[in-house]
Design an enzyme around this catalytic site. Structure first.
Site, PDB file in Angstrom:
ATOM      1  N   ASP A  96       0.707  -1.090  -0.242  1.00 20.78           N
ATOM      2  CA  ASP A  96       0.183  -0.126  -0.093  1.00 20.78           C
ATOM      3  C   ASP A  96       0.932   1.177  -0.138  1.00 20.78           C
ATOM      4  O   ASP A  96       2.095   1.175   0.612  1.00 20.78           O
ATOM      5  CB  ASP A  96      -0.819  -0.192   1.080  1.00 20.78           C
ATOM      6  N   ASP A 104      -7.848  -7.266   1.427  1.00 21.89           N
ATOM      7  CA  ASP A 104      -6.949  -7.121   2.727  1.00 21.89           C
ATOM      8  C   ASP A 104      -7.529  -6.664   3.953  1.00 21.89           C
ATOM      9  O   ASP A 104      -8.268  -5.754   3.916  1.00 21.89           O
ATOM     10  CB  ASP A 104      -5.765  -6.468   2.324  1.00 21.89           C
ATOM     11  N   CYS A 145     -12.193 -27.114  12.485  1.00 24.99           N
ATOM     12  CA  CYS A 145     -10.978 -26.306  11.917  1.00 24.99           C
ATOM     13  C   CYS A 145      -9.674 -27.419  12.114  1.00 24.99           C
ATOM     14  O   CYS A 145      -9.813 -27.988  12.970  1.00 24.99           O
ATOM     15  CB  CYS A 145     -10.763 -25.003  12.702  1.00 24.99           C
ATOM     16  N   CYS A 181      -6.604 -26.586  11.963  1.00 23.25           N
ATOM     17  CA  CYS A 181      -5.229 -25.756  12.281  1.00 23.25           C
ATOM     18  C   CYS A 181      -4.495 -26.420  13.366  1.00 23.25           C
ATOM     19  O   CYS A 181      -5.077 -27.131  14.157  1.00 23.25           O
ATOM     20  CB  CYS A 181      -5.614 -24.123  12.561  1.00 23.25           C
ATOM     21  N   CYS A 236      -6.256 -25.592  16.895  1.00 26.96           N
ATOM     22  CA  CYS A 236      -7.486 -26.413  17.146  1.00 26.96           C
ATOM     23  C   CYS A 236      -7.142 -27.834  17.243  1.00 26.96           C
ATOM     24  O   CYS A 236      -8.045 -28.731  17.707  1.00 26.96           O
ATOM     25  CB  CYS A 236      -8.688 -26.035  15.887  1.00 26.96           C
ATOM     26  N   HIS A 266      -4.990 -19.451  13.883  1.00 24.55           N
ATOM     27  CA  HIS A 266      -6.341 -19.923  14.002  1.00 24.55           C
ATOM     28  C   HIS A 266      -7.116 -18.869  13.125  1.00 24.55           C
ATOM     29  O   HIS A 266      -7.825 -19.456  12.019  1.00 24.55           O
ATOM     30  CB  HIS A 266      -7.247 -20.245  15.295  1.00 24.55           C
TER      31      HIS A 266
HETATM   32 ZN   LIG Z   1      -8.376 -23.561  14.175  1.00 25.87          ZN
END
Ligand SMILES: [Zn+2]
Length: 378
Positions: A90, A263, A301, A303, A306, A332
């Site tokens: 930017d 974004d 999830c 990730c 998690c 996460h």
């Molecule tokens: Zn997660």
């Protein structure tokens, strides 16, 4: 030739691939915000693993510290930071005009005081283009003026014309053909001025077009109206980027209209505040109700956070101000966003975006915690 190839359209939504000097970026894309050349509380390895292909950095911040010439000397932002994907910078117009930095706008450029040490700086469209080329951005943005909300028609019109003249100068100053340059459509909340800004910028034939000056306090309905007015005047084959907007429901609304790029600091900033995204809404991990909760943040999830930790443990880290709390929460939330974008792209590919849109919206509405009203401050 356009850097964007639109592979498929599904209603207004578009599936595409954007070619950059550091790889192909699949669109619609969400770019995590890495203002200082780092996404806060995240590391590049995790970003790459979760499928982030492009991150956003800020030319204004990097110009002030460590300096664009230092980054150039260190081989550009990718070599300097160790990020191998694409980077969009930017220009910093938003920071200079909206974050209370003391500034003085003239035709030639903008004088402002550094938010770090109070030193005085003068940036022209030519210099901010050079700054972004020194940083080594794959996508550079023109210097624009963001008008506050509300602003008068007369002020906004003069500002739109100044932004167009600055865009012309940025385009002339651009030396490196390996990177792309996007114009930024302004025009506040005036249909006619958004149209004027878009039409004038399209004549200059940029590689892509951004829409700026939103989320400054205007009602959401007006913002979408301005987006619609603008989109009608942008060429189909060029990428379209809605700057600084990013609750999941905003992304869905944008994609539905044909936006390719987003974004926002929301996933990362919310993570640091303990606000975690799930398929059914957001939960605030500091809440006492999670103190004994053995479930992961989002059972759906995949990730690391998690797969490894309970809500109870994450709550403990958060209320104890442990640094890992920032890391695990950010991991996460970004994973949630990257998965969400993948699902959006898949639904467009399968011609089922409208169903995905309806399903997601109704799930959030009926969720445990409805998302609060959306505002993103870049
Ligand atoms: Zn997660």
């Amino acid at each position: 030739m356009s850097a964007l190839e639109v592979v498929k359209e599904d209603g207004g939504a578009r599936l595409g691939s954007l070619t950059t000097a550091h790889g192909i970026v699949e669109t619609p894309v969400f770019m995590p915000v890495g203002t200082q050349g780092t996404v806060k509380a995240a590391i590049h390895r995790d970003l790459a693993q979760m499928g982030a292909q492009m991150i956003l950095a800020n030319a204004y911040h990097l110009y002030l510290r460590p300096g664009d010439r230092l980054i150039k000397e260190m081989g550009g932002i990718q070599r300097f930071s160790g990020w191998n994907g694409a980077v969009l910078t930017d220009s910093g117009g938003y920071q200079i005009f909206s974050l209370g930095v003391l500034r003085d706008i003239k035709e030639e450029g903008v004088t402002f005081q550094s938010h770090i040490d109070g030193s005085k700086h003068f940036l022209t469209p030519e210099r901010i283009t050079e700054v972004q080329e020194n940083i080594g951005a794959d996508v550079c943005m023109c210097l624009d003026e963001c008008v506050p909300y509300p602003s008068s028609y007369e002020y906004t019109r003069a500002s739109v014309d100044l932004t167009t003249r600055w865009a012309t100068r940025c385009r002339e100053a651009k030396k490196d053909d390996s990177s792309l340059l996007f114009g930024i459509v302004q025009g506040g909340t005036f249909d006619e001025l958004r149209r004027r800004s878009a039409t004038d910028l399209v004549k200059l034939d940029f590689d892509g077009y951004a829409m700026g000056g939103f989320s400054v306090g205007e009602p959401k309905s007006i913002m979408w109206q301005m987006v619609d007015v603008t989109l009608a005047h942008l060429p189909r084959e060029k990428p379209r980027y809605l700057m600084g907007l990013g609750f999941p429901e905003d992304i869905l609304e944008g994609v539905k209209r044909g936006i390719d790029m987003f974004d926002c600091v929301i996933p990362t900033r919310h993570a640091r505040n303990g606000s975690l995204f799930t398929g059914t809404g957001r939960l605030n991990i500091k809440h006492a109700r999670y103190a004994h909760d053995e479930q992961p943040v989002d059972p759906a999830c995949t990730c690391y956070t998690c797969r490894t930790h309970s809500r109870a443990y994450l709550r403990h880290l958060f209320v104890s101000h442990e640094l890992t709390s920032y890391y695990l929460n950010t991991l996460h939330n970004l994973h949630f966003y990257m998965t969400f974008m993948k699902e959006i792209r898949q639904s467009i590919a399968q011609g089922s975006f409208e169903q995905f849109y309806q399903k997601s919206m109704s799930r959030w509405k009926g969720g445990e915690l409805n998302s609060e009203s959306s505002i993103c401050d870049g």
